[in-house]
Write an enzyme that holds these catalytic residues in place. Structure first.
Site, PDB file in Angstrom:
ATOM      1  CB  SER A 254      -0.898   0.022   1.235  1.00 58.15           C
ATOM      2  OG  SER A 254      -1.481   1.300   1.388  1.00 58.15           O
TER       3      SER A 254
ATOM      4  CG  HIS B 114      -3.991  -1.686  -1.813  1.00 60.35           C
ATOM      5  ND1 HIS B 114      -5.060  -2.450  -2.227  1.00 60.35           N
ATOM      6  CD2 HIS B 114      -4.452  -0.919  -0.791  1.00 60.35           C
ATOM      7  CE1 HIS B 114      -6.127  -2.177  -1.482  1.00 60.35           C
ATOM      8  NE2 HIS B 114      -5.781  -1.237  -0.607  1.00 60.35           N
TER       9      HIS B 114
ATOM     10  CG  ASP C  99      -5.137   2.118   1.070  1.00 56.51           C
ATOM     11  OD1 ASP C  99      -6.077   1.318   0.947  1.00 56.51           O
ATOM     12  OD2 ASP C  99      -4.025   1.797   1.522  1.00 56.51           O
TER      13      ASP C  99
ATOM     14  CG  MET D 236      -8.416   6.832   2.671  1.00 55.52           C
ATOM     15  SD  MET D 236      -7.543   6.780   4.246  1.00 55.52           S
ATOM     16  CE  MET D 236      -6.697   5.206   4.087  1.00 55.52           C
TER      17      MET D 236
ATOM     18  CG  HIS E 229      -9.535  -0.032  -0.623  1.00 53.51           C
ATOM     19  ND1 HIS E 229      -9.015  -0.406   0.588  1.00 53.51           N
ATOM     20  CD2 HIS E 229     -10.886  -0.016  -0.460  1.00 53.51           C
ATOM     21  CE1 HIS E 229      -9.996  -0.611   1.449  1.00 53.51           C
ATOM     22  NE2 HIS E 229     -11.136  -0.369   0.836  1.00 53.51           N
TER      23      HIS E 229
ATOM     24  CG  ASP F 163      -6.458  -2.702   3.124  1.00 58.08           C
ATOM     25  OD1 ASP F 163      -5.443  -2.439   3.797  1.00 58.08           O
ATOM     26  OD2 ASP F 163      -6.994  -1.878   2.356  1.00 58.08           O
TER      27      ASP F 163
END
Length: 229
Positions: A12, A37, A39, A41, A70, A176
Site C-alpha cells: 500500500s 495498492h 488507498d 480516502m 481501493h 487489508d
C-alpha cells in the site's frame, strides 16, 4: 489480469514516500511486489484524506503490473469513470458506502475494471452473499479504514465464510490492514490470496535503499505460503 490463487503481496503506497510515489511503486515492484495498492480516502466515508484520480494517473506509468485501487469514498459511482481512465485495473468499493452496491459493481465492470467489494470489520460476510457473481475480489478489512499502521483485527471466521461462498468462482479474497509475517499465515490459511501491506513492506527502506522492501515482501510471502507446505 489472469486469475490464480497464488499468494500476492500488494504494498500500500499509503506507507510510501508521498513525495516520490512513482519511484516508490517501481521500487516495490522491482523488489517482488505483485500488485500496487492505492488507498483512496475522502475525509467523509473515512476520517482521512489521501489522493484521487490525478495521483493514480501520475503513478500508472511507473507500475508494470496491477494497480489495485481501493475506494474508501462515498458516494462512489460519480468517480468510477475517472479512476478507470486513470488506469486502475481493480476498483474496490465499500458495501457500506452507498445503498446500491449492485449498481456500483455493474458500473465498475462497465468501465473496464475488475470489480471489488470491501467489508468493514463490523460488516458480516453474509452482506455480500448475493454479489458473488458480480465481483472479482472481496476485500476484508482487518482494521477500521482510514489510517495505516493499525493493529490487526482477527477476521479469520469471516474469511473462511467468504471462501465457502466463493466456491470455484474466480474471485480473490484480499486482506487489508495489519498484515505482517505474524498475521499473514492466519489469513492465508483461512483462504485469502491477496495481502495488502503498508508499513510492513516499506519499513526500513527507501527508493535509495530498496533492498529492505524485498526482504519484507519475501518474509510476508514465506509466512503466508508456509501454511500450505
Amino acid at each position: 489480469m489472469t486469475f490464480d490463487r497464488a499468494i500476492k503481496i500488494a504494498p500500500s503506497i499509503l506507507a510510501a514516500d508521498f513525495a516520490n510515489f512513482g519511484a516508490e511503486c517501481a521500487a516495490a515492484e522491482a523488489q517482488g511486489a505483485d500488485w500496487i495498492h492505492v488507498d483512496v480516502m475522502d475525509g467523509h466515508f473515512v476520517p482521512n484524506i489521501t489522493f484521487g484520480p490525478a495521483t493514480c494517473a501520475a503513478i500508472r506509468p511507473h507500475i508494470k503490473g496491477v494497480m489495485d485501487v481501493h475506494l474508501m469514498i462515498s458516494p462512489v459511482d460519480a468517480y468510477i469513470d475517472a479512476f478507470a481512465q486513470a488506469g486502475a485495473d481493480v476498483l474496490t468499493a465499500h458495501i457500506e458506502a452507498g445503498p446500491h452496491i449492485h449498481r456500483t459493481l455493474q458500473a465498475i465492470r462497465a468501465a473496464g475494471c475488475k470489480a471489488g467489494v470491501a467489508l468493514n470489520p463490523g460488516t458480516p460476510a453474509s452482506a455480500v452473499e448475493d454479489l458473488m457473481d458480480m465481483v472479482d475480489l472481496v476485500c476484508v478489512m482487518t482494521v477500521n479504514p482510514g489510517f495505516g499502521g493499525q493493529k490487526f483485527i482477527d477476521m479469520t471466521a469471516k474469511i473462511k465464510a467468504l471462501r465457502s461462498m466463493i466456491g470455484d468462482r474466480p474471485v480473490h479474497i484480499e486482506i487489508d490492514g495489519g498484515v505482517d509475517p505474524a498475521t499473514a499465515p492466519l489469513v492465508a490459511q483461512a483462504g485469502a490470496d491477496v495481502l495488502v501491506a503498508g508499513s510492513a513492506v516499506f519499513k526500513g527502506g527507501s527508493v535509495q535503499n530498496p533492498a529492505p522492501y524485498g526482504d519484507n515482501i519475501r518474509a510476508i510471502r514465506a509466512a503466508a505460503e508456509g501454511v500450505w507446505t
